[in-house]
Design a protein around this motif. Structure first.
Motif, PDB file in Angstrom:
ATOM      1  N   PRO A  14       0.820  -1.217   0.000  1.00  0.00           N
ATOM      2  CA  PRO A  14       0.000   0.000   0.000  1.00  0.00           C
ATOM      3  C   PRO A  14       0.847   1.258   0.000  1.00  0.00           C
ATOM      4  O   PRO A  14       1.911   1.316   0.622  1.00  0.00           O
ATOM      5  CB  PRO A  14      -0.826  -0.129   1.289  1.00  0.00           C
ATOM      6  N   VAL A  15       0.349   2.270  -0.693  1.00  0.00           N
ATOM      7  CA  VAL A  15       1.047   3.547  -0.793  1.00  0.00           C
ATOM      8  C   VAL A  15       0.492   4.546   0.220  1.00  0.00           C
ATOM      9  O   VAL A  15       1.246   5.306   0.830  1.00  0.00           O
ATOM     10  CB  VAL A  15       0.916   4.117  -2.224  1.00  0.00           C
ATOM     11  N   TYR A  16      -0.819   4.536   0.423  1.00  0.00           N
ATOM     12  CA  TYR A  16      -1.439   5.505   1.331  1.00  0.00           C
ATOM     13  C   TYR A  16      -1.655   4.937   2.730  1.00  0.00           C
ATOM     14  O   TYR A  16      -1.292   5.561   3.719  1.00  0.00           O
ATOM     15  CB  TYR A  16      -2.777   5.979   0.759  1.00  0.00           C
ATOM     16  N   PHE A  17      -2.244   3.773   2.826  1.00  0.00           N
ATOM     17  CA  PHE A  17      -2.594   3.218   4.125  1.00  0.00           C
ATOM     18  C   PHE A  17      -1.366   2.706   4.874  1.00  0.00           C
ATOM     19  O   PHE A  17      -0.466   2.101   4.271  1.00  0.00           O
ATOM     20  CB  PHE A  17      -3.588   2.062   3.966  1.00  0.00           C
ATOM     21  N   ASN A  18      -1.340   2.941   6.187  1.00  0.00           N
ATOM     22  CA  ASN A  18      -0.281   2.353   7.005  1.00  0.00           C
ATOM     23  C   ASN A  18      -0.647   0.901   7.344  1.00  0.00           C
ATOM     24  O   ASN A  18      -1.714   0.418   6.930  1.00  0.00           O
ATOM     25  CB  ASN A  18      -0.014   3.191   8.258  1.00  0.00           C
ATOM     26  N   ALA A  19       0.201   0.213   8.089  1.00  0.00           N
ATOM     27  CA  ALA A  19       0.009  -1.221   8.324  1.00  0.00           C
ATOM     28  C   ALA A  19      -1.316  -1.523   9.014  1.00  0.00           C
ATOM     29  O   ALA A  19      -2.047  -2.451   8.618  1.00  0.00           O
ATOM     30  CB  ALA A  19       1.173  -1.771   9.149  1.00  0.00           C
ATOM     31  N   ASP A  20      -1.677  -0.767  10.049  1.00  0.00           N
ATOM     32  CA  ASP A  20      -2.928  -1.026  10.771  1.00  0.00           C
ATOM     33  C   ASP A  20      -4.139  -0.692   9.908  1.00  0.00           C
ATOM     34  O   ASP A  20      -5.141  -1.420   9.922  1.00  0.00           O
ATOM     35  CB  ASP A  20      -2.968  -0.213  12.069  1.00  0.00           C
ATOM     36  N   GLU A  21      -4.057   0.403   9.151  1.00  0.00           N
ATOM     37  CA  GLU A  21      -5.164   0.766   8.257  1.00  0.00           C
ATOM     38  C   GLU A  21      -5.349  -0.287   7.182  1.00  0.00           C
ATOM     39  O   GLU A  21      -6.483  -0.630   6.806  1.00  0.00           O
ATOM     40  CB  GLU A  21      -4.879   2.130   7.629  1.00  0.00           C
ATOM     41  N   PRO A  75      -8.715  -4.244  -2.033  1.00  0.00           N
ATOM     42  CA  PRO A  75      -7.879  -3.364  -1.202  1.00  0.00           C
ATOM     43  C   PRO A  75      -6.877  -2.541  -2.021  1.00  0.00           C
ATOM     44  O   PRO A  75      -6.655  -1.361  -1.727  1.00  0.00           O
ATOM     45  CB  PRO A  75      -7.173  -4.348  -0.258  1.00  0.00           C
ATOM     46  N   GLU A  76      -6.271  -3.165  -3.025  1.00  0.00           N
ATOM     47  CA  GLU A  76      -5.333  -2.420  -3.868  1.00  0.00           C
ATOM     48  C   GLU A  76      -6.045  -1.286  -4.587  1.00  0.00           C
ATOM     49  O   GLU A  76      -5.530  -0.160  -4.666  1.00  0.00           O
ATOM     50  CB  GLU A  76      -4.677  -3.350  -4.889  1.00  0.00           C
ATOM     51  N   PHE A  77      -7.234  -1.568  -5.120  1.00  0.00           N
ATOM     52  CA  PHE A  77      -8.007  -0.538  -5.812  1.00  0.00           C
ATOM     53  C   PHE A  77      -8.260   0.650  -4.895  1.00  0.00           C
ATOM     54  O   PHE A  77      -8.062   1.814  -5.278  1.00  0.00           O
ATOM     55  CB  PHE A  77      -9.338  -1.119  -6.302  1.00  0.00           C
ATOM     56  N   ILE A  91      -7.410  -2.606 -14.975  1.00  0.00           N
ATOM     57  CA  ILE A  91      -6.296  -1.665 -15.091  1.00  0.00           C
ATOM     58  C   ILE A  91      -6.192  -0.770 -13.865  1.00  0.00           C
ATOM     59  O   ILE A  91      -5.139  -0.203 -13.583  1.00  0.00           O
ATOM     60  CB  ILE A  91      -6.455  -0.810 -16.384  1.00  0.00           C
ATOM     61  N   HIS A  92      -7.273  -0.673 -13.096  1.00  0.00           N
ATOM     62  CA  HIS A  92      -7.282   0.184 -11.916  1.00  0.00           C
ATOM     63  C   HIS A  92      -6.875  -0.553 -10.641  1.00  0.00           C
ATOM     64  O   HIS A  92      -6.896   0.042  -9.564  1.00  0.00           O
ATOM     65  CB  HIS A  92      -8.665   0.800 -11.728  1.00  0.00           C
ATOM     66  N   GLY A  93      -6.523  -1.822 -10.739  1.00  0.00           N
ATOM     67  CA  GLY A  93      -6.036  -2.556  -9.579  1.00  0.00           C
ATOM     68  C   GLY A  93      -6.994  -3.569  -9.013  1.00  0.00           C
ATOM     69  O   GLY A  93      -6.581  -4.524  -8.358  1.00  0.00           O
ATOM     70  N   ASP A 108      -6.666   1.592  -2.124  1.00  0.00           N
ATOM     71  CA  ASP A 108      -5.437   2.301  -1.791  1.00  0.00           C
ATOM     72  C   ASP A 108      -5.012   3.216  -2.931  1.00  0.00           C
ATOM     73  O   ASP A 108      -4.606   4.368  -2.708  1.00  0.00           O
ATOM     74  CB  ASP A 108      -4.327   1.291  -1.486  1.00  0.00           C
ATOM     75  N   ARG A 109      -5.114   2.727  -4.153  1.00  0.00           N
ATOM     76  CA  ARG A 109      -4.734   3.549  -5.300  1.00  0.00           C
ATOM     77  C   ARG A 109      -5.669   4.735  -5.463  1.00  0.00           C
ATOM     78  O   ARG A 109      -5.242   5.828  -5.881  1.00  0.00           O
ATOM     79  CB  ARG A 109      -4.699   2.684  -6.564  1.00  0.00           C
ATOM     80  N   GLN A 110      -6.947   4.562  -5.120  1.00  0.00           N
ATOM     81  CA  GLN A 110      -7.896   5.667  -5.209  1.00  0.00           C
ATOM     82  C   GLN A 110      -7.563   6.777  -4.221  1.00  0.00           C
ATOM     83  O   GLN A 110      -7.814   7.957  -4.490  1.00  0.00           O
ATOM     84  CB  GLN A 110      -9.324   5.160  -4.954  1.00  0.00           C
ATOM     85  N   MET A 111      -7.006   6.412  -3.079  1.00  0.00           N
ATOM     86  CA  MET A 111      -6.675   7.417  -2.066  1.00  0.00           C
ATOM     87  C   MET A 111      -5.623   8.404  -2.554  1.00  0.00           C
ATOM     88  O   MET A 111      -5.585   9.557  -2.124  1.00  0.00           O
ATOM     89  CB  MET A 111      -6.174   6.742  -0.786  1.00  0.00           C
ATOM     90  N   GLU A 112      -4.749   7.976  -3.451  1.00  0.00           N
ATOM     91  CA  GLU A 112      -3.715   8.847  -3.983  1.00  0.00           C
ATOM     92  C   GLU A 112      -4.119   9.484  -5.311  1.00  0.00           C
ATOM     93  O   GLU A 112      -3.343  10.217  -5.913  1.00  0.00           O
ATOM     94  CB  GLU A 112      -2.406   8.074  -4.170  1.00  0.00           C
ATOM     95  N   GLY A 113      -5.331   9.211  -5.752  1.00  0.00           N
ATOM     96  CA  GLY A 113      -5.807   9.768  -7.008  1.00  0.00           C
ATOM     97  C   GLY A 113      -6.757  10.932  -6.799  1.00  0.00           C
ATOM     98  O   GLY A 113      -6.909  11.459  -5.693  1.00  0.00           O
ATOM     99  N   ALA A 114      -7.438  11.316  -7.872  1.00  0.00           N
ATOM    100  CA  ALA A 114      -8.344  12.464  -7.818  1.00  0.00           C
ATOM    101  C   ALA A 114      -9.479  12.244  -6.838  1.00  0.00           C
ATOM    102  O   ALA A 114      -9.891  13.181  -6.128  1.00  0.00           O
ATOM    103  CB  ALA A 114      -8.893  12.742  -9.219  1.00  0.00           C
ATOM    104  N   PHE A 115      -9.998  11.013  -6.761  1.00  0.00           N
ATOM    105  CA  PHE A 115     -11.096  10.745  -5.829  1.00  0.00           C
ATOM    106  C   PHE A 115     -10.650  10.958  -4.392  1.00  0.00           C
ATOM    107  O   PHE A 115     -11.318  11.651  -3.612  1.00  0.00           O
ATOM    108  CB  PHE A 115     -11.612   9.315  -6.009  1.00  0.00           C
ATOM    109  N   GLY A 116      -9.539  10.356  -4.005  1.00  0.00           N
ATOM    110  CA  GLY A 116      -9.077  10.460  -2.630  1.00  0.00           C
ATOM    111  C   GLY A 116      -8.837  11.885  -2.194  1.00  0.00           C
ATOM    112  O   GLY A 116      -9.104  12.259  -1.043  1.00  0.00           O
ATOM    113  N   HIS A 117      -8.347  12.726  -3.106  1.00  0.00           N
ATOM    114  CA  HIS A 117      -8.060  14.124  -2.794  1.00  0.00           C
ATOM    115  C   HIS A 117      -9.262  15.038  -3.057  1.00  0.00           C
ATOM    116  O   HIS A 117      -9.158  16.248  -2.836  1.00  0.00           O
ATOM    117  CB  HIS A 117      -6.877  14.613  -3.630  1.00  0.00           C
TER     118      HIS A 117
END
Length: 248
Positions: free
Chosen positions: A60-67, A94-96, A203-205, A98-107
């Motif tokens: 994961p790129v955004y979530f920490n281990a507990d999240e 879960p991968e999808f 393609i989105h995970g 996490d990737r959304q959190m760093e994309g336009a949706f997450g922000h």
């Protein structure tokens, strides 16, 4: 979160595909139906790879281990694996997320996020100050804190399935109160993104190997269906195609 029996799961998931944004499910390109349907000579089999190691687990790129443990545990209860098809874990949900959190949706990059922030009817959609990635972070921490108080200092990921379902239903109904974030807001994003990740283009995970599409008979991002227009009643049995190409 309504109870869904295994026998009703396929129907539930078929109905759920209606919520997936078109951008995640459809795309241009892919192999045409005509090319596959009219082929008479199979292509030569490709030589097996000398040593194809399995892909490394997603980090994961955004979530920490507990999240990350929370997300995995939660989506596994929202869409469990059974004989009808893969669960959210097998589908890479879960991968999808996490990737959304760093994309336009997450922000919330394309949302109007200026005040004033007031309580309004849910019919107006999300009207709060925190973008989705912050709702997830605050929601996971608050839910784990709630679980520790209610279940002998155990976070959500360490609870049994029945207890996890109880907590998720409480979040959905708003009967579980969270500090610093709305329970229904948090659960709403979690359920929405779980469904999107399950049915998205691979393609989105999520939707690994287009397994969810295969389960419901969705053809994916094929270029055209002209050769099937005049064939009413004929079962469409070609495999689904991702934006990135054939899947399995």
């Amino acid at each position: 979160m309504k109870d869904v029996s295994h026998s009703d799961r396929r129907g539930f998931l078929r109905r759920s595909i209606a919520i997936v944004p078109a951008a995640t499910a459809f795309g241009a390109g892919g192999v045409t139906g005509a090319a596959l349907a009219q082929a008479t000579t199979p292509a030569p089999a490709a030589a097996p790879a000398a040593s194809s190691a399995p892909p490394a687990p997603y980090t994961p790129v955004y979530f920490n281990a507990d999240e990350w443990k929370f997300v995995q545990a939660a989506v596994a209860r929202l869409i469990p694996s059974d004989d009808a098809g893969p669960g959210a874990i097998e589908a890479g949900v879960p991968e999808f997320i996490d990737r959304q959190m760093e994309g336009a949706f997450g922000h919330a990059a394309t949302w109007y996020m200026q005040g004033p922030f007031v309580e309004v009817s849910p019919l107006f959609g999300y009207q709060k100050k925190m973008p989705p990635r912050e709702v997830y972070r605050a929601g996971i921490a608050a839910t784990d804190a709630y679980c520790r108080k209610q279940f002998a200092d155990k976070p959500f990921a360490q609870l049994g399935a029945a207890q996890q379902d109880e907590v998720l239903k409480g979040l959905e109904a708003g009967s579980v109160k969270l500090d610093g974030v709305g329970a229904t807001d948090f659960f709403g994003f979690l359920l929405q993104n779980t469904k999107e990740g399950y049915f998205s283009d691979p393609i989105h995970g999520g939707n690994k190997n287009a397994a969810a599409w295969k389960m419901i008979g969705f053809p994916g991002a094929r270029a055209d269906y002209a050769d099937w227009v005049d064939r009413p009643g004929v079962k469409y049995n070609l495999p689904p195609v991702s934006i990135a190409g054939p899947q399995g």
